[in-house]
Scaffold this active site. Sequence first.
Site, PDB file in Angstrom:
ATOM      1  N   LYS A 281      35.570  24.703  29.564  1.00 32.22           N
ATOM      2  CA  LYS A 281      34.777  23.777  28.734  1.00 32.22           C
ATOM      3  C   LYS A 281      33.292  24.058  28.869  1.00 32.22           C
ATOM      4  O   LYS A 281      32.463  23.314  28.362  1.00 32.22           O
ATOM      5  CB  LYS A 281      35.057  22.328  29.176  1.00 32.22           C
ATOM      6  CG  LYS A 281      36.498  21.896  29.044  1.00 32.22           C
ATOM      7  CD  LYS A 281      36.644  20.452  29.556  1.00 32.22           C
ATOM      8  CE  LYS A 281      37.830  20.314  30.459  1.00 32.22           C
ATOM      9  NZ  LYS A 281      37.781  19.095  31.262  1.00 32.22           N
TER      10      LYS A 281
ATOM     11  N   ARG B  35      47.577  39.366  45.832  1.00 31.82           N
ATOM     12  CA  ARG B  35      47.375  39.429  47.287  1.00 31.82           C
ATOM     13  C   ARG B  35      46.277  38.512  47.802  1.00 31.82           C
ATOM     14  O   ARG B  35      46.478  37.775  48.767  1.00 31.82           O
ATOM     15  CB  ARG B  35      47.008  40.869  47.722  1.00 31.82           C
ATOM     16  CG  ARG B  35      48.166  41.773  47.942  1.00 31.82           C
ATOM     17  CD  ARG B  35      47.763  43.177  47.556  1.00 31.82           C
ATOM     18  NE  ARG B  35      47.541  43.191  46.131  1.00 31.82           N
ATOM     19  CZ  ARG B  35      48.518  43.357  45.236  1.00 31.82           C
ATOM     20  NH1 ARG B  35      49.724  43.590  45.641  1.00 31.82           N
ATOM     21  NH2 ARG B  35      48.271  43.308  43.947  1.00 31.82           N
ATOM     22  N   THR B  36      45.112  38.582  47.198  1.00 34.13           N
ATOM     23  CA  THR B  36      43.969  37.885  47.805  1.00 34.13           C
ATOM     24  C   THR B  36      44.194  36.378  47.780  1.00 34.13           C
ATOM     25  O   THR B  36      44.034  35.695  48.796  1.00 34.13           O
ATOM     26  CB  THR B  36      42.667  38.265  47.075  1.00 34.13           C
ATOM     27  OG1 THR B  36      42.617  39.692  46.970  1.00 34.13           O
ATOM     28  CG2 THR B  36      41.451  37.777  47.827  1.00 34.13           C
TER      29      THR B  36
HETATM   30  N1   CP Z   1      43.701  43.948  46.715  1.00 31.76           N
HETATM   31  C1   CP Z   1      43.543  42.893  45.871  1.00 31.76           C
HETATM   32  O1   CP Z   1      42.439  42.350  45.719  1.00 31.76           O
HETATM   33  O2   CP Z   1      44.685  42.513  45.235  1.00 31.76           O
HETATM   34  P1   CP Z   1      44.798  41.308  44.213  1.00 31.76           P
HETATM   35  O3   CP Z   1      43.955  41.647  43.010  1.00 31.76           O
HETATM   36  O4   CP Z   1      46.254  41.168  43.899  1.00 31.76           O
HETATM   37  O5   CP Z   1      44.230  40.084  44.890  1.00 31.76           O
END
Ligand code: CP
Length: 304
Positions: free
Chosen positions: A81, A52-53
């Site tokens: 590295k 999502r993020t």
């Molecule tokens: N809510 C959230 O941070 O989802 P992700 O880890 O998929 O980004």
Amino acid sequence: MKRSVLNILDLSVEELDQLIATANDIIANPAKYSEKCKGKKLATLFFEPSTRTRLSFEAAMYELGGNVLGFSEANSSSAAKGESVADTAKTVSCYADIIAMRHPKEGAPMVAAMNASVPVINAGDGGHNHPTQTLADLLTIYREKGSFDNLTIGLCGDLKFGRTVHSLINAMSRYTGVKFILISPEELKVPSYVKQGMKDQGIPYVQTTDLESVMPELDILYMTRVQRERFFNEEDYLRLKDSYILTPDKLKNAKSDLSILHPLPRVNEIAVAIDSDPRACYFKQVLNGKYMRMALILMLLEVQ
Ligand code: CP
């Protein structure tokens, strides 16, 4: 002067109001924003997994007419590295106008912000903070409830390692009449520094292990996943992972206007049968996250 957002408290209540107003305007008039970031580039530096993020930051920049570059795992960057976060930030500042960074180490985005010459947004640092998830949570609460005041908020699950919980408590503690009910196993209670923050501000909270007994009181139920990646041993994770599973039966004493939130990803904490309940808001949260990230990018790039 560049401005970064590392903690939700880096944004004043007035700025949160402004971000919510912008996000609501984007929802109503998306075409108005489609070229606002033309010629600008967002770098997404993700040293830890995300769906999502990262993708919502990228979708946000594309919908603003900008471009995106970056990496989605540390192993595909020169961190593999041995390059430092500071040098990575200095380097990426030569290529991009704004950076969104996720890192497993608490404080890494702050190190990046101290070394970058462009704004840095914390996209989640270890078990510490996740301010843009909180922006998604706030827009969802606002659109569901019409206000942030006088809400009883139940936070349930892994309150120790759940960085979204810590950021949401910080954010909601600034509104009037808010009460927290902290529902977790003994081993996964909210860290003492977060509790101290609530005490210092006189914010009422109670801790319990029993979700069903407090269900009738709740206006918001914020479910969270037990954060396997932060555990020191697998045995403890396996013992605690299914501490809370929300099923339709457990909602029988809930308010009819309860809002059920979850930052996602979901593992077992919410039965799929709840998804069709009108009180389930977690996929609305996903979409709201994109609009709030659009609003934040516009604010930090000072685009009118
Ligand atoms: N809510 C959230 O941070 O989802 P992700 O880890 O998929 O980004």
